[in-house]
Write a protein that holds these residues in place. Structure first.
Motif, PDB file in Angstrom:
ATOM      1  N   ASN A 230       0.881  -1.173   0.000  1.00  9.60           N
ATOM      2  CA  ASN A 230       0.000   0.000   0.000  1.00  9.60           C
ATOM      3  C   ASN A 230       0.914   1.217   0.000  1.00  9.60           C
ATOM      4  O   ASN A 230       1.688   1.426   0.930  1.00  9.60           O
ATOM      5  N   LYS A 260      -3.186  -2.737  -1.332  1.00 16.29           N
ATOM      6  CA  LYS A 260      -1.897  -3.361  -1.645  1.00 16.29           C
ATOM      7  C   LYS A 260      -1.902  -3.864  -3.087  1.00 16.29           C
ATOM      8  O   LYS A 260      -2.796  -4.606  -3.499  1.00 16.29           O
ATOM      9  N   SER A 314       2.510   1.146   3.582  1.00 14.19           N
ATOM     10  CA  SER A 314       3.778   0.457   3.779  1.00 14.19           C
ATOM     11  C   SER A 314       4.685   1.201   4.758  1.00 14.19           C
ATOM     12  O   SER A 314       4.765   2.434   4.745  1.00 14.19           O
TER      13      SER A 314
END
Length: 350
Positions: A230, A260, A314
């Protein structure tokens, strides 16, 4: 002595058979690739004879199409940006979001036979397509040379077989970064070398996702946590990515997989704009500034929100600060991931 001579002859015969067998297999693979290359650009593969594989994966554009998202034969906008097919055979997963597409056989099912959306729709016009093949002397010759006959009407597996053989030939190898990997210390300019150091630095952490010789973790591992990320593109009022394109979450039904998408290769990245899974960034400068900010801010519209605050963004997206000189150095490095001329896209035998 006689027994020893017979033994030598026996094993020598096996060796000769193995060499001939391997040569035949290589020759057949080359012929399958020739058929696949022809199929790849053949509009008769689509149900209304308007599009081919090359329509979305144009060799002159590093096997992308330049559109934000691709267009189906019926004119419908598809969900995702067309990724480059260069080095795609090295991927461990082949779809932007579907983790079940773990080989090219599975991945080709969607464009060839998918119904939602309908793309080439080969299942809708197989008899007509086969008739076209049988009326084409080039196809006939290549098929007989490869399979011993024109495959029967109930066999469509050869289409996938040949397309994969062609796709497997799409390996670039004439870029400056390849020369560097082979030991040529002069392959990159000083600016590109400085950009490479930034690329690998802890502050930018580009290499954490774009690792390996093809600059994508998806060529290195099957671990979903190292392939799908992501990147903070969206954080809508619903607290998620847009529901019609939620990435890995659409397949796993797990909240933590929201947004994602598979990390793409950066090979030829300067020739594959627009960027991101949905083509929503038009330039490489936009991409760098997005990562510099640590997520995208959308100030109006249905996807309004600040991607920096997505809870499943992330861990590598921390944001960073670059001077204009450093930004240009990073871009110089990315330019050195490009093949040097268009001839390199005739990639067989490279």
């Amino acid at each position: 002595m006689k027994y020893r001579l017979l033994t030598y002859l026996f094993f020598f015969g096996i060796l000769i058979c193995m060499i001939i067998g391997n040569a035949c297999q290589t020759g057949n693979a080359d012929k399958r690739a020739l058929i696949g290359e022809r199929l790849f650009s053949d509009i008769h593969l689509s149900w209304n004879h308007t599009r081919s594989c090359a329509s979305c994966h144009d060799p002159s554009m590093a096997f992308t199409d330049g559109y934000r998202t691709s267009v189906s034969p019926s004119g419908e906008m598809l969900l995702h940006n067309a990724p480059s097919l260069l080095h795609v055979s090295k991927m461990k997963v082949f779809d932007w979001a579907n983790p079940k597409a773990i080989d090219l056989v599975q991945q080709l099912q969607r464009p060839l036979y998918g119904k939602h959306p309908l793309e080439l729709g080969l299942h809708l016009h197989w008899p007509k397509f086969l008739s076209t093949i049988r009326d084409d002397s080039v196809y006939q010759t290549l098929l007989v040379q490869t399979y011993g006959q024109v495959p029967p009407a109930n066999d469509s597996l050869w289409v996938v077989d040949c397309l994969i053989a062609y796709i497997n030939t799409l390996q670039s190898g004439v870029s400056p970064i390849n020369r560097l990997m082979k030991g040529d210390s002069s392959a990159l300019s000083q600016d590109a070398l400085a950009g490479y150091k930034l690329f690998c630095s802890d502050s930018l952490a580009c290499i954490s996702c774009h690792g390996g010789p093809d600059f994508s973790n998806a060529t290195l591992t099957e671990n979903h946590d190292s392939i799908y990320f992501n990147t903070g593109l969206y954080f809508t009022s619903a607290g998620t990515y847009p529901p019609q394109d939620a990435g890995l979450r659409m397949y796993t039904q797990q909240a933590q997989d929201d947004g994602k998408f598979r990390v793409p290769s950066l090979r030829n990245v300067m020739r594959t704009a627009p960027y991101m899974h949905d083509g929503s960034m038009s330039s490489i400068e936009d991409v760098i500034r997005h990562y510099s900010r640590g997520g995208r801010l959308i100030i109006k519209g249905p996807n309004q929100g600040d991607g920096r605050f997505h809870p499943f963004k992330s861990k590598y997206l921390k944001g960073f600060s670059l001077s204009r000189t450093q930004e240009l150095q990073l871009i110089a490095f990315l330019n050195h991931l490009s093949d040097q001329n268009n001839e390199s896209f005739d990639l067989r035998n490279k």
